[in-house]
Design a protein around this motif. Structure first.
Motif, PDB file in Angstrom:
ATOM      1  N   GLN A   1     -30.836 -42.479 -14.598  1.00 25.25           N
ATOM      2  CA  GLN A   1     -31.926 -42.250 -13.652  1.00 25.25           C
ATOM      3  C   GLN A   1     -31.522 -42.592 -12.236  1.00 25.25           C
ATOM      4  O   GLN A   1     -32.142 -42.147 -11.274  1.00 25.25           O
TER       5      GLN A   1
ATOM      6  N   ARG B   1     -38.648 -36.478 -12.901  1.00 28.14           N
ATOM      7  CA  ARG B   1     -37.869 -35.274 -13.206  1.00 28.14           C
ATOM      8  C   ARG B   1     -38.737 -34.176 -13.800  1.00 28.14           C
ATOM      9  O   ARG B   1     -38.604 -33.000 -13.435  1.00 28.14           O
TER      10      ARG B   1
ATOM     11  N   ILE C   1     -31.570 -40.809 -18.992  1.00 25.93           N
ATOM     12  CA  ILE C   1     -32.663 -39.859 -19.191  1.00 25.93           C
ATOM     13  C   ILE C   1     -32.100 -38.689 -19.998  1.00 25.93           C
ATOM     14  O   ILE C   1     -31.125 -38.058 -19.575  1.00 25.93           O
TER      15      ILE C   1
ATOM     16  N   ASP D   1     -28.681 -35.340  -8.838  1.00 23.88           N
ATOM     17  CA  ASP D   1     -29.759 -35.783  -9.717  1.00 23.88           C
ATOM     18  C   ASP D   1     -29.691 -35.030 -11.042  1.00 23.88           C
ATOM     19  O   ASP D   1     -29.076 -33.957 -11.142  1.00 23.88           O
ATOM     20  N   SER D   2     -30.358 -35.578 -12.062  1.00 24.86           N
ATOM     21  CA  SER D   2     -30.434 -34.896 -13.362  1.00 24.86           C
ATOM     22  C   SER D   2     -30.924 -33.463 -13.211  1.00 24.86           C
ATOM     23  O   SER D   2     -30.445 -32.554 -13.899  1.00 24.86           O
TER      24      SER D   2
ATOM     25  N   GLY E   1     -37.966 -43.049 -14.730  1.00 26.49           N
ATOM     26  CA  GLY E   1     -37.674 -41.866 -13.940  1.00 26.49           C
ATOM     27  C   GLY E   1     -37.910 -40.537 -14.624  1.00 26.49           C
ATOM     28  O   GLY E   1     -37.671 -39.486 -14.023  1.00 26.49           O
TER      29      GLY E   1
END
Length: 560
Positions: free
Chosen positions: A367, A404, A378, A437-438, A400
């Protein structure tokens, strides 16, 4: 002066009523509520049971007096609507003053839904409860004695929240689910992570279970579950779903389909002066076009607002309101122990039933940056259409996940293609995120997939893959020694692969190569090396982390 009657408060009804007042100060807006509470925090009921919400009063968001003082609405609680006469535009209602007729110029039906009762013996025993109203919550809390035993039947959102709350209240809890995994809307491999967490906090989970009866033994319960010993219980909480309240719609002669009130994109029913919203009304699911109720407060509240706009347009003799009710994505989140579990859009089963082809992407990223203390994983699943459009997404993690899934829900609503996620400019500082970021990473994987840079294979294909492919494990030796393994796989770390291509060629023969690592990053790098060397290969989507979660309910796939 127009009289607008709304049947049912809470999200849809009260949102509609408040908007009507802001649009027309002169309209006589009447809200009829069968119970004693007009505006309650239904989503907070489990947390009251568990003691996180201490005061019962906190669940009453508004009272009839506070609403009257603020909005000058005619609120009538403890008033039941018995029937609708759509020809004469009137209602027959019953209150403490007796029965009477009430005329309307426009009518909104927002009666909500009722808990589904299991058709089994003992369902009406006094220790068997549901959790939909404040009195329900008060009654359940009074029975939630520390050291007692509770059985929760149904492991959807309400069942999961109730099980966790009863555990927080000090009870021994068994959670019984009829389908093959807890939280049925969630993909099976993510549900395995939820199962592990529920077991960690001390909840006994029984999946693929059929409850055939509930017995009373001296005031305590015995829940009969086929194939296992009976479960003892001081409290049995049934949370197996809800059914739309359609009685008033039927009395009005308006169209009902799939067990709920049929409405158009303005919330209009088949009667030109009757609208409907909330748990009792049908919604059109964005990705599939399926028609079903969406029992979530957010979509209900927004639908109530749009209906108010349309009512004013109709009563003023104008064209329909310009803005329609947006097709809901079903964005939702639930807590399970220390985990957040969130989703938006359609899942794989819905897409399969609708005959919509899709590709899946699984990712496992922290995260926030790994060098900052407290990084945790995550796990995301994102489902993509053939054109790269985002059809649905789900996530599980300790922190987090909400952020997302909210970003992905916004992307779906905006019509973004998955590869466009690469360029989303998301907030970053070490405690909060990462430069990639993811969500950005999902975009990169999608771009590679649709550009032909990446081929994927999936955990549920392992049995067939074993017959046709060489399986290549590119993790480091210490990871292989300590973690789960696929029997019979060739093990060459991705950092050694370039100089050991001859070993791969000899082991593979004419077979294609199915590569895997821990999460899918290194296997993608290996895939590019092998492709350049002339091999046909594919990378395991989500790596061993996804396969291990899938294998939890499919034993024999991996060695531990």
């Amino acid at each position: 002066m127009n009289t607008i009657v709304i049947v049912g408060g809470v999200a849809a009804g009260m949102s509609c009523a408040a908007r009507l007042r802001r649009l027309d100060e002169q309209a006589h807006v009447i809200v009829l509520e069968k119970g004693m509470d007009i505006s309650i925090a239904s989503c907070g009921l489990p947390y009251f049971v568990g003691g996180e919400i201490v005061e019962e009063a906190a669940l009453r968001v508004q009272t009839p007096k506070s609403i009257y003082d603020s909005l000058n609405l005619d609120i009538r609680v403890n008033t039941e609507v018995l029937a609708v006469d759509s020809v004469n535009r009137s209602l027959r209602i019953r209150s403490s003053q007796g029965e009477e007729e009430l005329a309307y110029d426009a009518l909104v039906l927002a009666p909500g839904a009722r808990s589904v009762d299991l058709p089994i013996p003992g369902i009406d025993l006094p220790f068997v409860k549901t959790l939909r109203t404040i009195p329900d919550a008060v009654g359940v809390k009074e029975m939630a004695e520390p050291g007692g035993r509770a059985v929760v039947i149904g492991a959807g959102f309400i069942g999961l929240e109730a099980a966790e709350s009863l555990r927080l209240a000090g009870m021994e809890v068994a959670l019984v689910e009829g389908s093959d995994h807890v939280l049925p809307p969630v993909e099976e491999e993510l549900s395995s992570l939820v199962l592990d967490e529920l077991e960690r906090i001390g909840i006994t989970v029984i999946e693929s279970a059929r409850v055939s009866g509930i017995e009373d033994e001296g005031g305590r319960g015995r829940v009969i579950v086929e194939g296992i010993d009976a479960l003892e219980a001081d409290l049995v909480l049934v949370a197996v779903g809800a059914r739309a309240r359609i009685e008033l719609a039927l009395s009005a002669g308006i169209r009902v389909e799939n067990g709920a009130i049929d409405v158009d994109n303005h919330g209009r029913t088949s009667d030109e002066r009757i609208w409907a919203a909330g748990d009792a009304a049908l919604s059109t699911i964005a990705a599939t076009g399926a028609r079903r109720p969406v029992a979530l407060a957010g979509p209900a509240s927004r639908a109530g607002r749009r209906i108010a706009d349309d009512i004013i347009s109709v009563l003023n003799g104008q064209a329909p309101a310009a803005k329609e009710i947006v097709k809901p994505l079903g964005t939702a989140i639930v807590r399970a122990g220390d985990l957040q579990v969130a989703m938006t859009g359609s899942n794989s089963r819905e897409l399969t039933r609708a005959g919509i082809p899709f590709r899946a992407i699984h990712t496992h990223h922290a995260q926030h940056v790994g060098y900052f203390p407290g990084a945790s994983t995550i796990s995301l699943v994102v489902l993509l259409g053939e054109d790269g459009g985002i059809l649905g997404a789900q996530g599980v993690g300790r922190e987090g996940v909400d952020r997302r899934i909210d970003v992905l829900a916004t992307a779906i609503r905006a019509g973004l293609k998955a590869e466009e996620l690469i360029d989303l400019d998301l907030a970053y500082a070490p405690p909060f995120g990462a430069p990639k970021d993811s969500v950005n990473m999902v975009g990169m994987i999608a771009e590679n997939l649709f550009d032909g840079m990446l081929e994927l294979w999936y955990a549920n294909q392992l049995d067939e893959i074993r017959k046709t492919h060489l399986i290549l494990d590119v993790r480091q030796p210490d990871e292989v020694a300590e973690g789960p393994r696929i029997p019979g796989s060739l093990r060459i770390a991705h950092t050694e692969l370039r100089r050991r291509m001859d070993e791969v060629r000899e082991a593979a023969g004419e077979r294609p190569i199915a590569i895997h690592c821990r999460s899918g990053v290194r296997s993608y790098l290996a895939h590019r090396m092998l492709t350049d060397a002339g091999f046909k290969s594919a990378s395991l989507d989500g790596g061993m982390l996804t396969l291990e979660a899938w294998a939890k309910r499919h034993p024999g796939l991996i060695e531990r």
